[in-house]
Design a protein around this motif. Structure first.
Motif, PDB file in Angstrom:
ATOM      1  N   THR B 128     -54.665  63.104  28.773  1.00  0.00           N
ATOM      2  CA  THR B 128     -54.323  63.696  27.472  1.00  0.00           C
ATOM      3  C   THR B 128     -55.523  64.099  26.632  1.00  0.00           C
ATOM      4  O   THR B 128     -55.447  65.066  25.892  1.00  0.00           O
ATOM      5  N   TYR B 184     -55.953  70.350  24.162  1.00  0.00           N
ATOM      6  CA  TYR B 184     -55.867  69.042  24.809  1.00  0.00           C
ATOM      7  C   TYR B 184     -54.568  68.959  25.598  1.00  0.00           C
ATOM      8  O   TYR B 184     -53.520  69.408  25.125  1.00  0.00           O
ATOM      9  N   GLY B 186     -52.847  66.528  25.964  1.00  0.00           N
ATOM     10  CA  GLY B 186     -51.914  65.700  25.217  1.00  0.00           C
ATOM     11  C   GLY B 186     -51.021  66.490  24.281  1.00  0.00           C
ATOM     12  O   GLY B 186     -50.001  65.982  23.826  1.00  0.00           O
ATOM     13  N   THR B 187     -51.409  67.741  23.976  1.00  0.00           N
ATOM     14  CA  THR B 187     -50.577  68.525  23.073  1.00  0.00           C
ATOM     15  C   THR B 187     -49.475  69.289  23.811  1.00  0.00           C
ATOM     16  O   THR B 187     -48.645  69.922  23.182  1.00  0.00           O
ATOM     17  N   LEU B 188     -49.473  69.216  25.145  1.00  0.00           N
ATOM     18  CA  LEU B 188     -48.460  69.955  25.905  1.00  0.00           C
ATOM     19  C   LEU B 188     -47.095  69.298  25.772  1.00  0.00           C
ATOM     20  O   LEU B 188     -46.988  68.094  25.558  1.00  0.00           O
ATOM     21  N   SER B 189     -46.053  70.095  25.973  1.00  0.00           N
ATOM     22  CA  SER B 189     -44.708  69.530  25.984  1.00  0.00           C
ATOM     23  C   SER B 189     -44.462  68.881  27.341  1.00  0.00           C
ATOM     24  O   SER B 189     -45.240  69.054  28.283  1.00  0.00           O
ATOM     25  N   ARG B 193     -46.289  69.693  30.859  1.00  0.00           N
ATOM     26  CA  ARG B 193     -47.085  68.698  31.578  1.00  0.00           C
ATOM     27  C   ARG B 193     -46.721  68.656  33.053  1.00  0.00           C
ATOM     28  O   ARG B 193     -47.565  68.479  33.913  1.00  0.00           O
TER      29      ARG B 193
END
Ligand SMILES: Nc1ncnc2c1ncn2[C@@H]1O[C@H](COP(=O)(O)OP(=O)(O)OP(=O)(O)O)[C@@H](O)[C@H]1O
Ligand SMILES: [Mg+2]
Lengths: 438, 297, 401
Positions: B128, B184, B186-189, B193
């Motif tokens: 992430t 980042y 970590g910002t993906l849905s 991901r």
């Protein structure tokens, strides 16, 4: 609470001469009753030499058999008893007229050395009775260690936290009991239970004030571990500020003669603390197995989400674990204090051994912690006793140290070696389960 | 392959590679443990138990090279555990398995990836705090700059790095993640991901891709495009083994289906053969999937 | 009571604080913190035995004089060798297991190492609890500085030569620009303006601060060389962490299973990170002992590890700048508190009481108070600002997802 309690009682720290006290006694054993008595020997000359071989100071024992020799500094010395000054017919029991004193031995400003004389064939203690004595001491230490470690292990099991401040939790009650006993003059029989409850409360407060909020904020376990390091630093220094760095003995129960129980010699105090420790540990074991809360505790340790979904209030269990774990640690701390004196480092010095015990037993398993710590305690004491094979034959070169055992300054070393071997061979420990993979 | 239409199931739309794959499987009997003409992976007598539970107990299973094989089964059937065992993330109690004819016993997990066998995880593992492109570049194997002594000598790996980055960008574009390139991970849905994890796995240049529920939690539109990507992999010559609970997807996508229940392989066959297999329906009955399976097929 | 504040020697407090910011302690902590950052910050390895690695360096140097009787330069390869062996002993049994095990084993083995070097049993090699003293003379004596002189980091100090002046100005301006821009990037508001203003402000502050510093000539060479070592190692780690190797290391911190599935041998990478971080820490131990010509076993207790960790967390994990500025601030704060408390105790007649609670009754308690407050700082940082001063707030925000 800690602050005000210590604050009221802070005592000025005074400087004292640094002394080596040598006590020379004749040990006589009454064959009929099995009891041994000790009589002081006066007029024995003792010489202290420095590390460079130069004589630093001398002294002669007085009527109480004691020679207090002032030395310039805490350093390494050799203390030699002049055997020619012993009364006729007296010989040193172990035949060793020289003793080494290291700087580390000066935990306080003085070091006491005991020389015993007697009839050579009677008082030279046989190997097996020495071993028995060590094992008895080790078992007692193991029980104390187990009491301290159970809480650490339960906390780890239920919350995942490796609490680096657990040693300070152990110290806390020992200090409270000391203050009540020595400075307030309360009987230790009153002070100790109070201190034990205080220890439990202290554990509970730590959880409520620090770790419960952290868990609510979903702070990671590694961060929580670092927080516990910070708390250990804070507590240790608060203790240090108010208590000073010296080792001090409880006023109560500190002069007892030992009675012989079979091959070993124990004082009534030690016998009592061992019995209480054993009783408490059995109680904990039974409670974990049989009671509802005990079962719930094990369920939370196994899988806290699953436990929550079956209606167990895991936060309540965690509170109970901190309280009970704190009380057990407190008891262990006070017993250790009776043995070795009280200092701000009392618990911190046990922390590594607790970790080793828990690793040996299996991280997160309360029974593992119990068994592992007991074994570690036994092992620490026994490892300093040598293993002479037989007169005439002995260990070959790289193992010759086995003859005399591990030097006591390094008695922690074999424990760490055992810990590493356990991790290599059976990382889940004796009673732990294998990790969930993938 | 880019021109392949989104319609499914009609064999008329199948690519040449797909037709070859299905053809090769045609003569294979629909029995558990059936031998394949050209297996890329073979497992024999693999067994793994946790305490009392036998999670995996597979007598024999073979995966046909160049095909898309689905691994289905009720929850707790042992599919993920089977993946773990094959890729070295877990060790079986007994058993032998091989990849491309090389035995994989005692082969560490990271080596299986280097050998061309890559897996994804049921619970996505995106790194992430690293950007999407860094995630991708991590997937490339044989990087010189991954040796610590080369790390401080950029001239030794700069050229390779540029090539890797180009390949990563290409894959990102293909999986429509290029607009997230420098964000980042970590910002993906959740669905993004899944896509990232799959494309990152492809960076290893695998021969066999093992996908553990690649479409769980992915919306229908994205499912269709994932579907397309997976076929694309086969058409490029890769073998795909995937776990999936959505029977429509399984039916549309796979050339061959393997069914697990309670750790054992209970049925194998083409999607059509499986949907009429009573043992499979029995296995699912009593579970939620049982009903939907019956409805689906 | 408040009047007492004006009786305190504020000039002394300022000088002591600022001297500590650039002092030997901050220097060797910075080296150790860069190492710990590789392990903990980048790779996520909870090494609680950094003091052990530092001791490897200190004793490698000390033993060249005490045991081997060779030039202290041999200490460098030896230190790296010891660190490798030490790292392997710690890492091999634990790096396959959960991170707690590493913490437990590293803290235990570092403590064991300290027990061994201070033991009578091994006195022949390590000289027991006396430590090893009076070595590295060639290093200290070949110095351009007057041993009894006083030096400061003020570029226009009368003792400075032209080269020194240019170097100091250069270093201060580069550092101010780096730190200033980094802070600007972390702030909300008019970034572009801040990127210009902050470096100027910081440069001015650094110059003002440097003017207050005061060092003895004897240790001044080790101080300068030490900060140079900090700079070189810091730059190397900065580059390494931007290489594919660093990418793997950071990936392991995030999720080692994912990295393993991509064909990386994470066990080997973790060992590499542990040993590299340890080898770096040995330079901290080396520079510290060279600066005093002495090695003391009790300087390498677990508290040392904990305070290096505190300094690192203060600066910010996984940032090279953080691991250098953190120790500087840490020692500044530490020195400030202790001199402040000392002055306060003096001004209040040897006793500090608040609401009747005696906090300080003798100056021997001040050390404990300072350490206790620093422990409190570690707790507060971990809870309220885990990214430290230089960490990235955006990265931290990802944790909750
Ligand atoms: N590490 C473990 N320890 C104990 N039991 C395990 C472990 N891993 C898996 N199991 C058990 O093995 C069985 C198979 O699990 P597995 O995860 O392989 O199922 P699955 O087929 O992937 O299920 P799903 O479709 O829900 O993902 C389950 O009963 C599970 O509880
Ligand atoms: Mg699964």
């Amino acid at each position: 609470m800690a602050l005000t309690m210590f604050g009221l009682l802070a005592s000025p720290v005074q400087a004292a001469d640094i002394t080596i006290k040598v006590r020379v006694q004749n040990q006589v054993k009454d064959e009929a009753t099995g009891k041994s008595t000790k009589e002081p020997i006066a007029g024995v000359k003792v010489v202290v030499t420095g590390a460079d071989g130069v004589v630093v100071a001398e002294g002669v024992t007085d009527d109480t058999g004691l020679a207090a020799i002032v030395v310039p500094a805490k350093a390494d010395y050799t203390v030699t008893l002049d055997e020619s000054t012993l009364p006729d017919g007296f010989v040193l029991a172990d035949g060793e007229s020289e003793r080494a004193v290291t700087e580390d031995n000066f935990v306080t400003d003085s070091v006491t050395l005991n020389f015993f004389t007697g009839n050579a064939e009677r008082t030279s203690i046989g190997y097996w009775s020495q071993l028995a004595q060590r094992l008895a001491d080790g078992a007692r230490f193991g029980l104390i260690l187990a009491m301290c470690a159970v809480g650490l292990s339960l906390i780890f099991g239920t919350t995942g936290l490796t609490n680096f401040a657990h040693g300070e939790l152990v110290t806390f009650a020992a200090l409270i009991a000391f203050v009540l006993n020595n400075e307030r003059g309360w009987s230790l029989l009153v002070a100790a239970p109070l201190a034990i409850v205080a220890g439990g409360m202290f554990g509970l407060v730590t959880n409520e004030a620090v770790y419960a909020p952290l868990r609510r904020r979903q702070i990671g376990l590694i961060s929580q571990m670092v927080v516990s390091v910070g708390i250990a630093i804070i507590l240790k220094n608060v203790y240090l500020a108010y208590f000073g760095g010296r080792v001090k003995a409880y006023a109560a129960f500190n002069r007892q003669t030992c009675t012989e129980l079979g091959p070993v010699c124990v004082t009534p105090r030690d016998l009592t603390t061992a019995a209480i420790s054993l009783l408490l540990l059995v109680l904990v074991g039974v409670a974990l197995q049989k009671t509802r809360i005990g079962k719930a505790t094990r369920a939370v340790s196994d899988n806290s989400e699953l436990a929550s979904s079956t209606g167990i209030d895991s936060q309540k269990i965690i509170r109970i674990v901190w309280f009970v774990g704190g009380m057990l640690a407190a008891t262990g701390g006070i017993f250790r204090g009776l043995d070795e004196g009280v200092s701000p480092f009392l618990g911190a010095n046990l922390l590594f051994l607790m970790f080793a015990g828990i690793t040996l037993g299996g991280l997160g398993s309360a029974f593992g912690a119990l068994v592992g710590s007991f074994l570690i305690g036994l092992f620490v004491e026994a490892s300093t006793l040598g293993m002479p094979i037989m007169p005439g034959a002995d260990w070959p070169a790289p193992f010759d140290w086995l003859h005399d055992g591990v030097p006591s300054e390094l008695k922690a070393a074999p424990v760490y070696v055992v810990m590493i071997i356990v991790l290599l061979v059976r990382p889940q420990g004796i009673l732990g389960r294998r990790e969930r993979v993938g | 392959m880019d021109a392949e239409p989104l319609t499914v199931n009609g064999s008329a739309d199948l690519s040449e590679v797909a037709r070859v794959a299905r053809g090769a499987l045609e003569g294979v009997p629909a029995t558990p443990g059936a031998g394949k003409p050209d297996p890329i992976m073979t497992a024999v007598g693999v067994r793994r138990s946790f305490g009392g539970i036998v999670a995996v107990d597979v007598d024999r299973v073979e995966i046909q090279r160049g095909s898309i094989t689905a691994l289905i089964g009720p929850n707790g059937a042992g599919k993920t555990t089977f993946f773990n065992l094959m890729t070295g993330f877990d060790a079986p109690d007994t058993g032998a398995w091989s990849f491309n004819g090389t035995s994989l016993e005692k082969v560490a997990a990271h080596r299986t990836a280097a050998m061309g066998m890559v897996r994804t995880f049921q619970l996505t593992k995106s790194l992430t705090k690293m950007s999407v492109i860094e995630n991708m570049k991590l997937g490339a194997t044989g990087q010189r700059g991954e040796k610590w002594w080369n790390g401080v000598l950029p001239f030794r790996w700069r050229a390779q790095e540029t090539a890797i980055e180009a390949r990563a960008d290409e894959l990102l574009a293909r999986f429509s993640l290029d607009h997230m390139r420098d964000e980042y991970a970590g910002t993906l849905s959740g669905g993004q991901r899944k896509l990232l994890e799959m494309s990152r796995a492809l960076m290893t240049n695998p021969q066999l891709v093992m996908l553990d529920e690649p479409m769980a939690g992915v919306n229908p539109a994205l499912k269709q495009s994932l579907n397309k990507h997976i076929r694309g992999l086969r058409d490029e010559g890769m073998t795909v083994l995937f776990v999936e609970h959505d029977m429509d997807m399984v039916h549309d996508l796979s050339d061959w289906v393997i069914v697990m229940a309670e750790g054992r392989i209970i049925a194998e066959g083409t999607p059509d053969q499986i949907s009429s297999n009573t043992a499979v329906i029995d296995a699912y009955l009593g579970t939620n999937q049982g009903k939907s399976l019956l409805e689906d097929m | 009571m408040l009047a007492a504040f004006s009786d305190m020697n504020w000039q002394l407090i300022a000088t002591a604080t600022l001297t500590a910011v650039f002092g030997v302690d901050a220097m060797y902590f910075a080296i150790a913190a860069i190492g710990l950052n590789v392990q903990f910050g980048y790779a996520g390895l909870l090494n609680f035995g950094q003091a052990g690695f530092m001791a490897c360096g200190a004793y490698a140097i000390g033993m060249t004089a005490h045991y081997w009787n060779i030039s202290f330069w041999w200490g460098i390869p030896m230190a790296i060798g010891y660190a490798t062996v030490f790292g392997l002993i710690m890492g091999i049994p634990t790096l396959r297991l959960r991170s707690d095990y590493l913490a437990i084993v590293t803290i235990a083995l570092a403590e064991l190492l300290r027990l061994i070097v201070r033991s009578v049993t091994f006195k022949k090699y390590f000289n027991g609890s006396d430590g090893i003293n009076g070595f590295g003379k060639t290093f200290t004596e070949e110095t351009p500085f007057n041993p009894s002189g006083k030096y400061s980091l003020w570029p226009f100090d009368q003792n400075a030569n032209l080269f020194g002046r240019v170097m100091l100005l250069l270093i201060f301006s580069v550092a101010s620009v780096m730190v200033g821009r980094m802070i600007a990037d972390r702030l909300r508001g008019p970034r572009e303006k801040l990127r210009v203003i902050l470096p100027v402000v910081i440069f001015a502050l650094v110059m003002l601060g440097a003017k207050q510093t005061e060092y003895g000539g004897l240790g001044f060479k080790s101080l300068i060389v030490g900060w140079l070592v900090v700079f070189v190692i810091g730059a190397l780690i900065y580059m390494l962490m931007r290489s594919p190797w660093g990418r793997v290391i950071k990936g392991i911190r995030e999720d080692e299973e994912a990295v393993r599935s991509l064909g990386k041998n994470i066990y080997s990478y973790k060992l590499q990170a542990l040993i590299l971080g340890g080898a770096i820490a040995t330079f901290g131990g080396m520079m510290f002992s060279l600066s005093r010509g002495s090695v003391q076993p009790d300087n390498y207790s677990r508290d040392t590890t904990f305070f290096v960790l505190t300094a690192l967390v203060l600066g910010g994990l996984a940032k090279v700048t953080g691991s250098i500025v953190g120790p500087m601030l840490y020692w500044g704060i530490s020195q400030f508190i202790s001199v402040f408390l000392f002055e306060l105790t003096q001004a209040w007649g040897g006793r500090v009481e608040i609401f009747g609670v005696p906090l300080i009754t003798s100056s021997s308690q001040i050390g404990a108070w300072v350490q206790g407050l620093l422990g409190l700082m570690l707790v507060l940082l971990m809870v309220f600002r885990p990214q430290g001063l230089f960490g990235n707030r955006k990265e931290m925000a990802l944790d909750g997802r």
